[in-house]
Write a protein that holds these residues in place. Sequence first.
Motif, PDB file in Angstrom:
ATOM      1  N   VAL A 178       0.861  -1.180   0.000  1.00  0.00           N
ATOM      2  CA  VAL A 178       0.000   0.000   0.000  1.00  0.00           C
ATOM      3  C   VAL A 178       0.898   1.230   0.000  1.00  0.00           C
ATOM      4  N   LEU A 186       0.988   5.641   0.720  1.00  0.00           N
ATOM      5  CA  LEU A 186       0.359   6.807   1.329  1.00  0.00           C
ATOM      6  C   LEU A 186       0.936   8.069   0.709  1.00  0.00           C
ATOM      7  N   ASP A 187       0.070   8.968   0.253  1.00  0.00           N
ATOM      8  CA  ASP A 187       0.488  10.299  -0.187  1.00  0.00           C
ATOM      9  C   ASP A 187       0.523  11.197   1.041  1.00  0.00           C
ATOM     10  N   GLU A 201      -1.704  14.320   1.623  1.00  0.00           N
ATOM     11  CA  GLU A 201      -3.136  14.130   1.850  1.00  0.00           C
ATOM     12  C   GLU A 201      -3.442  13.435   3.174  1.00  0.00           C
ATOM     13  N   GLN A 250       5.731  10.171  -0.663  1.00  0.00           N
ATOM     14  CA  GLN A 250       5.018   8.897  -0.629  1.00  0.00           C
ATOM     15  C   GLN A 250       5.732   7.926   0.305  1.00  0.00           C
ATOM     16  N   ASN A 280      -3.282   0.788   8.558  1.00  0.00           N
ATOM     17  CA  ASN A 280      -2.859   1.503   7.361  1.00  0.00           C
ATOM     18  C   ASN A 280      -4.050   2.078   6.602  1.00  0.00           C
ATOM     19  N   ALA A 281      -5.140   1.329   6.546  1.00  0.00           N
ATOM     20  CA  ALA A 281      -6.331   1.815   5.850  1.00  0.00           C
ATOM     21  C   ALA A 281      -6.885   3.066   6.532  1.00  0.00           C
ATOM     22  N   GLY A 303      -5.087   6.191   5.568  1.00  0.00           N
ATOM     23  CA  GLY A 303      -5.231   6.666   4.203  1.00  0.00           C
ATOM     24  C   GLY A 303      -4.367   5.979   3.180  1.00  0.00           C
ATOM     25  N   TYR A 304      -3.679   4.895   3.558  1.00  0.00           N
ATOM     26  CA  TYR A 304      -2.909   4.132   2.581  1.00  0.00           C
ATOM     27  C   TYR A 304      -3.862   3.533   1.546  1.00  0.00           C
ATOM     28  N   ARG A 305      -3.457   3.544   0.287  1.00  0.00           N
ATOM     29  CA  ARG A 305      -4.265   2.964  -0.787  1.00  0.00           C
ATOM     30  C   ARG A 305      -3.519   1.801  -1.431  1.00  0.00           C
ATOM     31  N   PRO A 306      -4.228   0.881  -2.054  1.00  0.00           N
ATOM     32  CA  PRO A 306      -3.573  -0.328  -2.584  1.00  0.00           C
ATOM     33  C   PRO A 306      -2.579  -0.021  -3.703  1.00  0.00           C
TER      34      PRO A 306
END
Length: 304
Positions: free
Chosen positions: A134, A136-137, A140, A268, A284-285, A288-291
Amino acid sequence: MNARLETPSTHSHFEQWAEILERVSGDVFDVDEIAHFVETDNESAWLLAKSGDDPVGCGVGRPSSIQSSLYAMIRVLPEHRGQGAGQQIYEALSAHAHALGRDSMWGRIREDDEDSRRFARNRGFTEAGLEYEVVLDTAEADASGESPEGIELVSLAEHPELAEAVHEVDSEVGGDVPRPEGDDFEPMTFERWSELYLEGPGAVPGAMIAALEGDEVVGYAGLRRRGAISPVAENLLTAVRRPWRRRGIAVALKREQVARARAAGIEQIFTTNDETNAGMRGVNARLGYRPAPTQIVVSGPLAT
């Protein structure tokens, strides 16, 4: 093809290694970070495969936390696959594993790389599990939030004297990280841990966060940048000792790390969790972590 295998040793070699890694795996590392790894890691085999003057593939075989198995990575450019370069790298890494007393090897393959999965299956490797990467930006991410009661968060840049205590947490908690069945955990020495986290161009001690209760280190979050000025970093491990779990310390560590990394110019942060590690995947979700592309963990025999 009879590729020539070399240990990368020049700036051009390191550039070629980085380009192969980016094209095949999508991983972007600065040349200075690759050079640091190759020049300081004497236990590992680093290989660049060339046909004439053209780079066609790369590989690395490294001792890992799995006692009997060598971590191996084999990457061959798509246009040069099926010509024997991957097999040559596999055989060379197998010889290195034998020299280190390891009797198997393991590695990661992107789920969408069917050619590499077929290469592994044809050599007796099995798919032992999934790892969910995953990203993360940091711009954001919401890094606000209070630390749990009684917990102080500090960086190793501020308190370098805590390094050995943080390593002790790593050794204690590392065995709890989910891994393929039958793989035995072997803690890193302090010297190897320090090299990974605190030395070289990718080290970011200002974003290495320790959680203290009084004078005791009860958890930490480790980070390594992919080069001295790279905007990309990786959260290598977030660890909380068992008696202090379920108090929100892991979330607090990660939030503090994100804030420090953002201040250091990191845009990132990548991290990876085994499919069974539902707790950390949930953390992590929430942050804001994305796949990112899923990785398949493969394990198999050495070349004979």
